[in-house]
Design a protein around this motif. Structure first.
Motif, PDB file in Angstrom:
ATOM      1  N   THR A 280       0.976  -0.918   0.265  1.00 14.91           N
ATOM      2  CA  THR A 280      -0.014  -0.051  -0.059  1.00 14.91           C
ATOM      3  C   THR A 280       0.980   1.114   0.215  1.00 14.91           C
ATOM      4  OG1 THR A 280      -0.163   0.085   2.833  1.00 14.91           O
ATOM      5  CG2 THR A 280      -1.803  -1.133   1.527  1.00 14.91           C
ATOM      6  N   PRO A 303       2.105   1.423  -5.970  1.00 14.50           N
ATOM      7  CA  PRO A 303       2.559  -0.179  -4.553  1.00 14.50           C
ATOM      8  C   PRO A 303       3.196  -0.198  -5.964  1.00 14.50           C
ATOM      9  CG  PRO A 303      -0.148   0.350  -4.633  1.00 14.50           C
ATOM     10  CD  PRO A 303       0.630   1.388  -5.753  1.00 14.50           C
ATOM     11  N   CYS A 529      -6.777   0.754  -5.736  1.00 19.51           N
ATOM     12  CA  CYS A 529      -6.662   1.406  -4.598  1.00 19.51           C
ATOM     13  C   CYS A 529      -7.317   1.284  -3.495  1.00 19.51           C
ATOM     14  CB  CYS A 529      -7.506   2.569  -4.757  1.00 19.51           C
ATOM     15  SG  CYS A 529      -7.280   3.839  -6.467  1.00 19.51           S
ATOM     16  N   ARG A 531      -6.026  -1.907  -1.730  1.00 19.54           N
ATOM     17  CA  ARG A 531      -5.671  -3.128  -1.895  1.00 19.54           C
ATOM     18  C   ARG A 531      -6.135  -3.960  -0.572  1.00 19.54           C
ATOM     19  NH1 ARG A 531      -3.980  -5.178  -5.102  1.00 19.54           N
ATOM     20  NH2 ARG A 531      -1.535  -5.261  -4.827  1.00 19.54           N
ATOM     21  N   ILE A 536      -4.521   3.203  -0.812  1.00 19.91           N
ATOM     22  CA  ILE A 536      -2.759   3.180  -0.724  1.00 19.91           C
ATOM     23  C   ILE A 536      -2.737   4.151  -0.138  1.00 19.91           C
ATOM     24  CG2 ILE A 536      -3.052   1.451  -3.097  1.00 19.91           C
ATOM     25  CD1 ILE A 536      -3.418   3.901  -5.322  1.00 19.91           C
TER      26      ILE A 536
END
Length: 888
Positions: A280, A303, A529, A531, A536
């Motif tokens: 992230t 990431p 986005c 994760r 993140i």
């Protein structure tokens, strides 16, 4: 004997400090009674319990008494005598295996949408022995119901040989170069498992911290490197293989601090360089294994997922560095010293998929490849020839080589003189092969295929085959290493309830992880986005803000969503109102019958059944800024691109995607149903746009996804912090009441409104305009949101003349984000992501707890204590409060 062993280890470590990797590992159980557990530099979480459990490692006591004093020697002796230090040879009466317990799921059979769900095992990582005869697959499970097994596969026969019980939530796997052992990282257990590959049994359990995530051996097999998600660190164990046993000789703990949520590692062929990517975080760390120091923190801007070395090149699967801001306006989000982030698009169309090549030495970027759909499949796309939309900022077309969504894992395979790089795309169910140029590091595109299972993750190469773990489908696929033609599958997880998906919640799970199959350009997924259900570590310019392309909004984690509705900072949505999110992936402007630029007064009534000629001849609309849609392409000097899809309605597009992806066009009816008001009979609903979005909301209710918390609540600092949290002077518990630690439809003991005024200074332009405001479209789309109108702030007369006259003093009203699971949250916090960690969130400006360079955001336009009363707290008291928050 036990005492002698502990004293020997203590005596060797008398010169160690809290940041010294020479410190041994001590068992959890004792904390400094005066100072509590020491905190690692730059961390806002308790350090490794193995390292920090004893008096011996209390830095305040050490500073006060000195390591050479008799008191210090006595404390060391006490630690050794009462606690003992552990290695893989620790007597069982000293160390005992433990595991973290999952959070209870508040979504129960009492809810009318609830239905029983099958237990799936989620195959994740896959490794192959050096002789390429056997492969090992970790069955991670989910946080609510972790897996406990590793499956052994016969590569030639493509079948399961056996299942081996390991620890809780096995994740990363590492093969010793000799092929004799496979190390298994068990996220929720306090040990790593060692599998003896000659017998395929667990031969050892080596004590370790919780959340060991991935591992890799040095090429000579004398060192094992591990990432720890909890501690945000990379750890090294020196190992021996004498006596036919994998023995830990020396532990370098708590290790080297790296980016947020480190996961994947790669080791160079000479063993001298270790690369660590953050799941992230937005960085990658390069570590010199000889000096055991980080030599460079590479700013990837996204990431760093899977990564692998080939000689002097490092291949990294990643995402675009864009924050969706306008190229040269708004805040400097890419750190280049200029406004904007230097990309020509805004909002979700900036969400690209990339593969970056770096030099091993120095970490310089060689080249970065991006999605092959970066242009011309959506009305917001930018053509490189379109200078009016700054198409010249796009990378050259020869770099548009990434064929799938969310590059997840990479593997290297040698076929003759060719160096092949294989990439799994978890967001689009695809596998791609590239050829790596030995001299330049550049990639040549090879074939790309749809995988035979959903959500491909781990990948390995053996015997002319590519093995891929299909995480959602519970299978491993075998593919020809040259053509990628499927060669068969092996069921490794639980398929007794039927193939995935088998319930309506599982349909939503598929949409969450493989969203790209339901998008117009095939590029984006929810998990880009979010994760693993988290978020993140960067803020974005989000759709439908009043000043698009210049504002900031932090993406929120959606773990624990069942009892935290309405969701997100704006408290705008619940499981029945997910349409706006999926709308960004398949906008109505791209579909003929709903394209308001083509039909300003509405399309013909029979448009869907009898598409008019315009649906074939009229080009896709275009946009200058992601929102100002226009019909005439000549106005923006863009060629008249055809529509990105032959479907004239969005419902038809989604139904077709559901049929191709799921094999059905209706729900199962167990959670998504229409209830006949007369008969009460429940009937499945269509998997059109509305059905697909509702399935996603149902999945978020069914699977809480909260990671078990490793931080011990049984400490005096936590008790003190809890008292502060619940005190009227701090006021934290008023807006963040237990057990959800938010105000929600299920938890609201003080009857607070779901939406509250801003508690920190809004993000503003240099001349004071509030960039947090919503657009009219946002207000129309989300009926739950609220914002002061111009009329009520400045009066009708002034606002009639200039509707933006009061934008500097108008406010939006925000929801209360949950604090549960905040120990694992990305460090960018508050609704605009400006606060870097809990210290900055809680502290008032100039508070003594702040470290050099940090800012206290607990203020609103110069008035302190607007986000809880903390200005009166000492630095230690505020640290105690943070200690408590990290246990929630």
């Amino acid at each position: 004997m036990k005492c002698r062993m502990g004293l020997a280890r203590i005596s060797r470590a008398l010169g160690a400090t809290i940041t010294d990797p020479r410190a041994p590992s001590c068992v959890v159980g004792f904390f400094c009674p005066q100072h509590g557990a020491p905190v690692l530099p730059g961390k806002e979480r308790p350090p490794s319990p193995n390292l920090a459990a004893s008096w011996f490692f209390c830095p305040q006591a050490r500073e006060k008494f000195g390591s050479g004093s008799l008191w210090w020697v006595y404390a060391s002796f006490l630690c050794a005598l009462m606690v003992g230090c552990v290695g893989d040879d620790t007597p069982l009466d000293v160390w005992e295996p433990k595991e973290l317990q999952s959070y209870p799921n508040p979504f129960t059979a009492d809810d009318p949408l609830w239905s029983p769900q099958p237990r799936r095992e989620k195959p994740l990582e896959i490794v192959v022995l050096p002789n390429e005869k056997k492969a090992y697959v970790s069955l991670q499970g989910i946080p609510d119901d972790p897996g406990r097994h590793v499956v052994v596969l016969d590569v030639d026969q493509q079948k399961v040989l056996t299942r081996i019980e390991v620890g809780s939530s096995p994740t990363g796997l590492a093969v010793h170069p000799s092929g004799k052992w496979v190390v298994v990282c068990n996220r929720f257990s306090n040990f790593v498992s060692v599998i003896d590959t000659t017998k395929d049994v667990v031969s050892q359990r080596i004590p370790a911290d919780y959340y060991m995530t991935e591992a890799v051996f040095s090429p000579d097999g004398t060192a094992l490197y591990l990432t720890n998600r909890w501690l945000d660190s990379t750890i090294r164990w020196d190992v021996s293989t004498k006596e036919n046993k994998l023995k830990v000789l020396k532990r370098y703990e708590p290790g080297i601090s790296v980016g947020t949520n480190p996961r994947d590692l790669a080791i160079s062929a000479d063993g001298k360089t270790l690369a660590v990517g953050g799941l992230t975080g937005l960085t990658m760390s390069l570590i010199d294994t000889v000096t055991w120091k980080e030599t460079k923190r590479v700013n990837v801007g996204a990431p760093a997922n899977g990564l692998i070395f080939y000689e002097d090149f490092l291949v990294v699967a990643t995402l675009s560095a864009s924050t969706h801001h306008l190229p040269f306006a708004g805040p400097d989000t890419n750190g280049d010293g200029h406004p904007g982030d230097g990309t020509p698009n805004v909002n979700f169309q900036d969400l690209q998929n990339e593969i970056a090549i770096y030099h091993r030495h120095g970490g310089d970027e060689v080249i970065r490849y991006t999605s092959d759909t970066i242009c011309c499949k959506d009305y917001r796309d930018v053509d490189p020839t379109n200078l009016a939309q700054r198409g010249d900022l796009l990378p050259p077309k020869e770099q548009w080589k990434v064929g799938g969504a969310l590059p997840e894992q990479v593997a290297l395979g040698l076929l003759g003189d060719e160096i092949n790089v294989y990439v799994t795309y978890s967001g689009s169910d695809e596998l791609q092969r590239f050829i790596l140029n030995k001299s330049t590091g550049k990639l040549t595109s090879g074939p790309i295929v749809q995988t035979t299972g959903h959500n491909p993750h781990g990948v390995a190469v053996a015997g002319g085959k590519v093995l891929v773990a299909h995480r959602l489908s519970e299978t491993v696929g075998f593919y020809d290493a040259t053509t990628l033609v499927p060669m068969g599958t092996a069921a490794v997880g639980n398929l007794k309830p039927g193939p995935f998906p088998a319930t309506d919640a599982e349909i939503g799970e598929l949409v969450n992880f493989v969203t790209a199959r339901f998008t117009v350009d095939g590029d984006q997924s929810c998990t880009h986005c979010h994760r693993e259900g988290g978020n993140i570590d960067k803020a974005f310019s989000m759709p439908l803000t009043k000043y698009p392309g210049v504002g900031l909004r932090m993406t929120m984690a959606y773990r624990g969503a069942a009892d935290t509705r309405p969701w997100f900072f704006e408290s705008a949505m619940d499981q029945d109102n997910f349409r706006p999110v999926i709308n960004e992936f398949a906008r109505i402007e791209n579909f003929c019958c709903s394209d308001y630029t083509l039909w300003p007064d509405g399309a013909p009534a029979d448009c869907a059944q009898n598409p008019p000629p315009e649906c074939a001849s009229a080009p896709n609309p275009v946009s200058l800024d992601g929102f100002g849609v226009v019909r005439n392409p000549a106005e923006v000097q863009q060629p008249p691109y055809p529509r990105p899809t032959p479907f004239v309605t969005r419902d038809a597009f989604f139904a077709d995607a559901a049929l191709k992806t799921i094999g059905r066009t209706k729900s199962f009816g167990d959670g998504l149903f229409f209830e006949d008001p007369t008969t009460g009979e429940k009937q499945p609903i269509a998997l059109d746009f509305d059905g697909i979005t509702r399935s996603l909301g149902l999945f978020l209710l069914t699977n809480t996804g909260l990671l078990p918390n490793p931080n011990s609540p049984s400490r005096s600092a936590v008790d003190r912090g809890r008292a502060i949290f619940e005190s009227p002077s701090a006021g934290c518990a008023t807006c963040h009441p237990a057990p959800a630690f938010t105000v929600s439809t299920m938890v609201n003991p003080f009857n607070l409104p779901f939406l509250l005024g801003p508690v920190v200074t809004p993000l503003r332009t240099a001349d004071g305009v509030n960039l947090d405001l919503f657009s009219k479209g946002f207000m129309d789309t989300f009926p739950l949101v609220d914002m002061q109108t111009c009329d009520e702030v400045c009066g009708v007369e002034l606002c009639t003349e200039n509707p933006s006259a009061c934008d500097d003093i108008r406010n939006i009203f925000l929801g209360v984000p949950t604090l549960r699971g905040i120990w694992d949250r990305a460090d960018s916090m508050l609704h605009h992501g400006k606060a870097q960690g809990l210290r900055e969130v809680l502290a008032t400006p100039g508070h003594p707890v702040l470290l050099p360079g940090e800012t206290g955001f607990n203020e609103r336009d110069g008035v302190v204590d607007t986000h809880g009363g903390t200005s009166h707290l000492t630095a230690q008291e505020l640290r105690d409060l943070i200690d408590y928050l990290l246990t929630l």
